[in-house]
Design an enzyme around this catalytic site. Structure first.
Site, PDB file in Angstrom:
ATOM      1  N   ILE A 149      24.521  65.203   9.894  1.00  0.00           N
ATOM      2  CA  ILE A 149      24.833  65.827  11.189  1.00  0.00           C
ATOM      3  C   ILE A 149      26.310  66.223  11.263  1.00  0.00           C
ATOM      4  CG2 ILE A 149      24.844  65.492  13.708  1.00  0.00           C
ATOM      5  CD1 ILE A 149      22.028  65.394  12.458  1.00  0.00           C
ATOM      6  N   ASP A 150      26.565  67.481  11.708  1.00  0.00           N
ATOM      7  CA  ASP A 150      27.949  67.908  11.963  1.00  0.00           C
ATOM      8  C   ASP A 150      28.310  67.820  13.441  1.00  0.00           C
ATOM      9  OD1 ASP A 150      28.314  68.566   9.303  1.00  0.00           O
ATOM     10  OD2 ASP A 150      27.595  70.629   9.601  1.00  0.00           O
ATOM     11  N   THR A 151      27.313  68.110  14.300  1.00  0.00           N
ATOM     12  CA  THR A 151      27.584  68.185  15.745  1.00  0.00           C
ATOM     13  C   THR A 151      26.663  67.243  16.510  1.00  0.00           C
ATOM     14  OG1 THR A 151      28.204  70.514  15.505  1.00  0.00           O
ATOM     15  CG2 THR A 151      27.720  69.728  17.743  1.00  0.00           C
ATOM     16  N   LYS A 163      31.900  67.039  15.361  1.00  0.00           N
ATOM     17  CA  LYS A 163      32.067  67.792  16.596  1.00  0.00           C
ATOM     18  C   LYS A 163      31.248  67.092  17.687  1.00  0.00           C
ATOM     19  CE  LYS A 163      31.622  72.590  18.279  1.00  0.00           C
ATOM     20  NZ  LYS A 163      33.072  72.874  18.445  1.00  0.00           N
ATOM     21  N   ARG A 193      22.010  71.001  11.332  1.00  0.00           N
ATOM     22  CA  ARG A 193      22.997  69.921  11.270  1.00  0.00           C
ATOM     23  C   ARG A 193      23.521  69.559  12.665  1.00  0.00           C
ATOM     24  NH1 ARG A 193      24.403  68.257   6.467  1.00  0.00           N
ATOM     25  NH2 ARG A 193      26.425  67.489   7.187  1.00  0.00           N
TER      26      ARG A 193
END
Lengths: 302, 302
Positions: free
Chosen positions: A22-24, A57, A243
């Site tokens: 996961i990015d966000t 993020k 993501r």
């Protein structure tokens, strides 16, 4: 039919790979980060860990249409949570950005709103002309039926409004019925609005229901569990849906929102929905992942 | 599935046996006896023929909750139609008689109404204590959420109300949610309210929808096409359902009302529903009988 057939519990074996994927992280707030007026233990540390240690993020989402992003940011910060204005998405802001994204002709058309300060301010900040107060008409059928609408109205937006009157509802009804192409937009579908002592008021969704029933027109709905607010977020922040994760406490709004919008979901059990509601034959909707509390995302001590 | 598989047209061969089979003729008015402000040609003669020549019982029904029976009688008489007060049934009167029939404790319990003069007057005439105006609260969430309800309210009745406010809706919502056993009654389910120039306002049904959505409680509905108003009529006038006919112009309200209530139905084609809507594969509901106009019930000249 289940939307997702089986939910995985977050544990020490899968936690790292889950977070790495996961990015966000998009957070619902009440029931996830705080419960009524009390911060969830470990929530601040978890957000700091994700933001600063891992460089993720962070975004915050609310269906509440009565507050501006600024007001909602103030509320988040009042719990001691770090928060920047561009990380905050509310259904009123979402409605304004949606109008931008569909190129609503803001120079020639106006927006009639049933709503409070938050809705009006977010629209005005995006340079939309709004009509909120209508001439106070003398009560009674004879005067209400003589309501004269501004034919330059191109959209009616309905949110929570403690100053709703029959005259306002009539004005909205007439715009939708009598002006060709006039949009009917609902900020959010919440049927009731939680207040103190566990009590509720009629919510934005109940006012929307009145106008939908009278006009027989289905609104375009911005907030959870509809996906327009998520579409606005993904587009505005140019996020990769694969993501991106939504973290919430309600299956029927938060988890449905993530599923409908094509992103991953994590259910925390600090709010409305209970463990017993998922992974069984009666589950109408399952999250991708679940865990007891947001603090479970912190690195384990063992 | 059709409710009634086939409708018979009234003609010279079956007219006498049809009329002989009926003792009581119950009339919907707008679309049957008059259209907007114009009497249907032959309507007065037909009613006089049925009443005086044949000795039939005549009744008039309206879903409109804003008028008292007296006001509705005046309207009927303004067209030159003979009419006695006991022959008039409206949804507000029906609500009052329904409360009598279920032995609502009028000495100890009050009724909160969202509605106009007609509803208040009919309830007061049956000695019910009503609360209509609530203290004008200062606008805004902080004051609305402090609404204090009278715990002696035993029923909320919602009808058409051009003076609806969010405060009134909140009061109704809180009574239904917070007072155990409090009834939620709708005078009628009409989603819109016809006014001049073919325009409409939000109707009683749209206000009901707001409260139903916010409380998630289904109301008891008095007016067409629900059957409580018909039950009230049959019981009060001690009518034989087999020898009672409802004459109307709308399949979805009038004819459904007769079918749901177990009496016969006659569709006239002077109003909303058209001949093409019955006796075909798409018909959701068929009347027992149909004819072009109420005047077809007069004896034929040939």
């Amino acid at each position: 039919m289940n939307l997702i057939s089986y939910s995985s519990e977050i544990n020490n074996d899968n936690k790292k790979s889950f977070i790495d994927s996961i990015d966000t992280f998009i957070f619902d707030c009440d029931g996830v980060l705080w419960i009524a007026d009390t911060i969830v233990p470990g929530a601040i540390e978890t957000l700091n860990y994700l933001r600063h240690t891992l460089g993720k993020k962070i975004l915050f989402v609310t269906n509440n249409s009565t507050k501006t992003r600024q007001q909602f940011q103030d509320k988040i910060k009042s719990f001691g949570i770090e928060c920047f204005i561009d990380e905050v998405y509310g259904s009123s802001y979402g409605a304004a950005i949606y109008l931008n994204q569909i190129n609503f002709p803001k120079d020639s058309k106006k927006v009639f709103i049933i709503g409070e300060y938050g809705l009006e301010k977010e629209l005005n900040d995006q340079n939309f002309k709004t009509i909120k107060e209508i001439n106070k008409l003398k009560d009674g059928l004879d005067s209400v039926q003589n309501t004269v609408i501004d034919k330059d109205i191109g959209a009616v937006i309905v949110g929570m409004d403690t100053q709703l009157t029959f005259q306002k509802a009539t004005y909205a009804h007439m715009c939708i019925k009598e002006i060709e192409g006039c949009l009917f937009i609902a900020t959010n579908p919440d049927s009731s609005y939680p207040v103190k002592d566990g009590k509720t008021l009629p919510g934005a969704g109940s006012i929307v229901s009145m106008i939908q029933t009278s006009t027989q027109v289905k609104p375009i709905t911005i907030g959870k569990p509809e996906t327009l607010l998520l579409d606005v977020i993904l587009k505005k922040d140019n996020l990769d849906p694969k993501r991106t994760l939504f973290v919430g406490d309600r299956l029927d709004t938060d988890i449905a929102f993530a599923f409908n919008g094509g992103i991953k979901s994590l259910l925390v059990l600090t709010g409305i929905s209970q463990l017993s509601e998922i992974n069984n034959i009666d589950s109408k909707i399952n999250p991708n992942f679940y865990t007891n509390t947001i603090a479970d995302l912190l690195p384990s001590n063992n």
